[in-house]
Scaffold this motif. Structure first.
Motif, PDB file in Angstrom:
ATOM      1  N   UNK A  34      11.081   0.003  10.000  1.00 15.92           N
ATOM      2  CA  UNK A  34       9.993  -0.747  11.040  1.00 15.92           C
ATOM      3  C   UNK A  34       9.335  -1.827  10.496  1.00 15.92           C
ATOM      4  N   UNK A  35       9.249  -3.123  11.262  1.00 19.40           N
ATOM      5  CA  UNK A  35       8.661  -4.209  10.961  1.00 19.40           C
ATOM      6  C   UNK A  35       7.305  -4.018  11.957  1.00 19.40           C
ATOM      7  N   UNK A  36       6.221  -4.015  11.380  1.00 21.36           N
ATOM      8  CA  UNK A  36       4.843  -3.754  12.209  1.00 21.36           C
ATOM      9  C   UNK A  36       3.831  -5.037  12.388  1.00 21.36           C
ATOM     10  N   UNK A  58       1.999  -9.688  10.782  1.00 22.74           N
ATOM     11  CA  UNK A  58       3.271  -9.023  10.587  1.00 22.74           C
ATOM     12  C   UNK A  58       3.361  -8.423   9.359  1.00 22.74           C
ATOM     13  N   UNK A  59       4.209  -7.291   9.057  1.00 20.59           N
ATOM     14  CA  UNK A  59       4.249  -6.802   7.637  1.00 20.59           C
ATOM     15  C   UNK A  59       5.072  -5.372   7.848  1.00 20.59           C
ATOM     16  N   UNK A  60       5.023  -4.702   6.601  1.00 19.17           N
ATOM     17  CA  UNK A  60       5.378  -3.568   6.396  1.00 19.17           C
ATOM     18  C   UNK A  60       4.504  -2.481   6.025  1.00 19.17           C
ATOM     19  N   UNK A  65       8.328   1.725   3.698  1.00 12.21           N
ATOM     20  CA  UNK A  65       9.160   1.038   2.722  1.00 12.21           C
ATOM     21  C   UNK A  65       9.774   2.075   1.932  1.00 12.21           C
ATOM     22  N   UNK A  66       8.995   2.950   1.283  1.00 11.86           N
ATOM     23  CA  UNK A  66       9.374   3.669   0.334  1.00 11.86           C
ATOM     24  C   UNK A  66      10.383   4.853   0.690  1.00 11.86           C
ATOM     25  N   UNK A  67      10.112   5.306   2.225  1.00 17.18           N
ATOM     26  CA  UNK A  67      11.181   6.084   2.938  1.00 17.18           C
ATOM     27  C   UNK A  67      12.622   5.386   3.082  1.00 17.18           C
ATOM     28  N   UNK A  86       4.486  -2.786  -0.881  1.00  8.27           N
ATOM     29  CA  UNK A  86       6.053  -3.517  -1.055  1.00  8.27           C
ATOM     30  C   UNK A  86       6.085  -4.668  -1.855  1.00  8.27           C
ATOM     31  N   UNK A  87       7.529  -4.890  -2.357  1.00  3.50           N
ATOM     32  CA  UNK A  87       7.602  -5.917  -3.329  1.00  3.50           C
ATOM     33  C   UNK A  87       8.571  -7.018  -2.642  1.00  3.50           C
ATOM     34  N   UNK A  88       7.845  -8.019  -2.574  1.00  2.00           N
ATOM     35  CA  UNK A  88       8.745  -9.247  -2.064  1.00  2.00           C
ATOM     36  C   UNK A  88       9.666  -9.777  -2.833  1.00  2.00           C
ATOM     37  N   UNK A  89       9.721  -9.582  -4.178  1.00  2.00           N
ATOM     38  CA  UNK A  89      10.550  -9.742  -5.005  1.00  2.00           C
ATOM     39  C   UNK A  89      11.805  -9.108  -5.224  1.00  2.00           C
TER      40      UNK A  89
END
Length: 113
Positions: A34-36, A58-60, A65-67, A86-89
């Motif tokens: 999901x994008x929140x 916007x974000x996560x 992300x873990x799921x 969460x890690x953008x790299x």
């Protein structure tokens, strides 16, 4: 003092393969993420002079992300599994691999091949 970061050079890599070929890293899993949009809580350490202060951004969500794409989650406490961010790299290369694959499929459909 030497600071170690995530280096990109091939000099620091081994077992290099295309991301799409690794089942547990399949970026198609991102399609379910999901994008929140959200505002930070008042006690979150962000300056009121920041243009994003008390604005929907916007974000996560780290736990989501873990799921959906666990390799993209960063942990505050790895022993107790407390996910923090969460890690953008990790996420950006996975997203680009997905975009590239989808682009190739679109090209094939548009050209009738």
């Amino acid at each position: 003092e030497v600071v170690v970061t995530n280096q990109s050079s091939i000099r620091f890599k081994k077992d290099v393969v295309d991301l799409i070929s690794v089942e547990e890293l399949d970026p198609k899993k991102l399609l379910e993420l999901p994008v929140r949009a959200f505002m930070d809580k008042e006690d979150y350490p962000i300056s009121s002079s920041d243009s994003r202060y008390q604005q929907l951004i916007p974000g996560f969500i780290a736990e989501e992300m873990e799921a959906f794409y666990p390799i993209g989650a960063d942990y505050e406490d790895t022993q107790n599994g407390v996910v923090e961010s969460w890690n953008e790299r990790i996420l950006v290369p996975a997203m680009l691999a997905l975009i590239q694959e989808l682009y190739t499929r679109i090209e094939i459909l548009e050209n009738g091949a």
